[in-house]
Write an enzyme that holds these catalytic residues in place. Structure first.
Site, PDB file in Angstrom:
ATOM      1  N   GLY A  64       2.705   3.615  -8.699  1.00 58.90           N
ATOM      2  CA  GLY A  64       3.357   4.638  -9.516  1.00 58.90           C
ATOM      3  C   GLY A  64       3.341   5.991  -8.837  1.00 58.90           C
ATOM      4  O   GLY A  64       4.351   6.704  -8.799  1.00 58.90           O
ATOM      5  N   ASP A  65       2.181   6.367  -8.291  1.00 54.73           N
ATOM      6  CA  ASP A  65       2.076   7.627  -7.572  1.00 54.73           C
ATOM      7  C   ASP A  65       2.978   7.638  -6.344  1.00 54.73           C
ATOM      8  O   ASP A  65       3.644   8.640  -6.052  1.00 54.73           O
ATOM      9  CB  ASP A  65       0.624   7.858  -7.135  1.00 54.73           C
ATOM     10  N   ALA A  66       2.980   6.522  -5.601  1.00 53.39           N
ATOM     11  CA  ALA A  66       3.780   6.457  -4.378  1.00 53.39           C
ATOM     12  C   ALA A  66       5.269   6.589  -4.682  1.00 53.39           C
ATOM     13  O   ALA A  66       6.006   7.263  -3.958  1.00 53.39           O
ATOM     14  CB  ALA A  66       3.493   5.149  -3.634  1.00 53.39           C
ATOM     15  N   LEU A  67       5.718   5.952  -5.753  1.00 55.72           N
ATOM     16  CA  LEU A  67       7.135   6.042  -6.109  1.00 55.72           C
ATOM     17  C   LEU A  67       7.510   7.451  -6.546  1.00 55.72           C
ATOM     18  O   LEU A  67       8.551   7.988  -6.138  1.00 55.72           O
ATOM     19  CB  LEU A  67       7.457   5.044  -7.224  1.00 55.72           C
ATOM     20  N   ALA A  95       6.087  10.212  -5.708  1.00 57.78           N
ATOM     21  CA  ALA A  95       6.065  11.056  -4.510  1.00 57.78           C
ATOM     22  C   ALA A  95       7.309  10.842  -3.662  1.00 57.78           C
ATOM     23  O   ALA A  95       7.901  11.798  -3.149  1.00 57.78           O
ATOM     24  CB  ALA A  95       4.813  10.749  -3.688  1.00 57.78           C
TER      25      ALA A  95
END
Length: 397
Positions: free
Chosen positions: A169-172, A174
């Protein structure tokens, strides 16, 4: 290490505020493509990412903080806020992933920053976005994955929803924040105007959920957990071999025919239960059992040889050891090895995507101390050595 900056974003300055995963990963992506990323950390321990990792050592920081300079500033005091404003006034892009309203409370909201730097692009990553009834709620990546639909469909149907072993979720969020910043740069080049890029965790996850919403609205179909398969897509699964597991994806009609020939069962491609995509989907379990009955008689390498010869999409399930030993990874330089003062040779994923004219590159290892570049960066903004010393004594930097 000293490596020439050949990236397409060379000459752009990015100020990264915020901490943990989404903000720093957005900064990593821009830094990998050549931007001068200056990360502001709180004095003392700095970003908690410095201590995060698996096993005995916090190696995640080494990846997410590469290609960045780091300075310290206490954003909760007026002196630290003034330093941040000076730096942001020189920037093209600002990244922050605090809870909405935090920047405004520090006197660093978009209206203030744009008054001093009209062309500034402000990437704001948060759990629920900058507006709406949930905007003020605390939100981590896992919460965004749940709200965006990801968690409900991951795992086996007879168990509770699972998570991936990474912070997807964080990677997406970002990555979409980075995409938004680059789109906003195009607008700024044409108009001179900066703007706010609002990237929420839940909406970033929602973006990759394919037709999940219209499936329900049009057909009443709610996607559920399906384990290692996709309902209606067959054969596409992990199959047991003599010495491990192997992934085969032969769900297209002609490819399935090639798989059947490689298995020594060409007649299977014409069987009424498997002759086309729809029928194979309906009879997925029976088909998977037939394929696994064959793969279990062979080693992983033997199955792979036959799949390559037949032109069937298939592959081994890699872990880090396999990646480091694989000749394709080596030929494409998918993993870069850095000389590190503490860890010696430190391998990690290289810059991606690869550009033919202006490739990004890992130019510098992650900073090893909070405020490592204080003297260089703050002096560029007119802060004297004596002022910097006083700020340090006061806990401002």
């Amino acid at each position: 290490m000293t490596v020439e900056n050949t990236g397409p974003l060379k000459g752009l300055r990015v100020v990264e505020m915020g901490q943990l995963i989404a903000g720093p990963f957005c900064g990593q992506l821009l830094g990998d493509m050549g931007a001068d990323v200056i990360k502001i950390e709180p004095p003392g321990k700095g970003d908690p990412m410095r201590d995060w990792g698996r096993g005995d050592y916090p190696l995640w920081w080494e990846v997410v903080a590469r290609n960045k300079r780091t300075v310290s500033a206490n954003l909760r005091v007026p002196e630290g806020q003034a330093l941040a404003r000076k730096l942001i006034a020189t920037a093209d892009i600002l990244i922050e992933n605090f809870r909405p309203g935090t920047l405004e409370g520090w006197g660093l909201g978009p209206e203030v920053l744009h008054a001093e730097n009209p062309g500034l692009i402000i990437v704001r990553v948060s759990g629920y976005g900058q507006t709406g009834p949930y905007a003020d709620r605390a939100g981590f990546g896992g919460i965004g994955e749940a709200m965006g639909g990801w968690r409900h469909i991951v795992g086996d149907p007879d168990r509770a929803p699972s998570r991936m072993g990474i912070s997807i979720g964080d990677a997406l969020a970002a990555t979409y924040g980075c995409l938004g910043a680059l789109a906003a740069l195009r607008h700024r080049d044409a108009t001179g105007q900066g703007q706010v890029v609002d990237s929420s965790l839940y909406e970033a996850v929602l973006q990759v959920m394919e037709s999940l919403v219209p499936d329900y609205k049009v057909m009443g179909y709610i996607r559920e957990r399906s384990g290692s398969v996709l309902p209606g897509i067959a054969p596409s699964n992990v199959y047991h071999c003599k010495d491990g597991d192997y992934l085969i994806a032969a769900n297209q009609d002609t490819v399935f025919g090639r798989l059947c020939k490689a298995m020594g069962q060409p007649e299977l491609a014409q069987h009424p239960d498997y002759v086309n995509h729809v029928n194979r989907g309906r009879n997925m379990k029976a088909l998977d059992a037939i394929i696994e009955e064959w793969t279990k008689t062979l080693t992983v390498d033997e199955v792979e040889t036959r799949m390559i010869e037949a032109g069937v999409p298939a592959g081994k399930i890699y872990r880090a050891p396999e990646m480091l030993a694989d000749p394709h990874f080596a030929a494409r330089e998918s993993i870069v090895t850095l000389d590190h003062p503490r860890w010696g040779e430190l391998p990690m994923q290289n810059v991606m995507p690869k550009l033919s004219k202006t490739p990004g590159v890992v130019r510098a290892i992650a900073s090893q101390a909070v405020g490592q570049d204080n003297a260089a960066v703050w002096s560029e903004l007119g802060v004297s050595e004596s002022e910097l010393k006083a700020f340090a004594e006061q806990g401002v930097v």
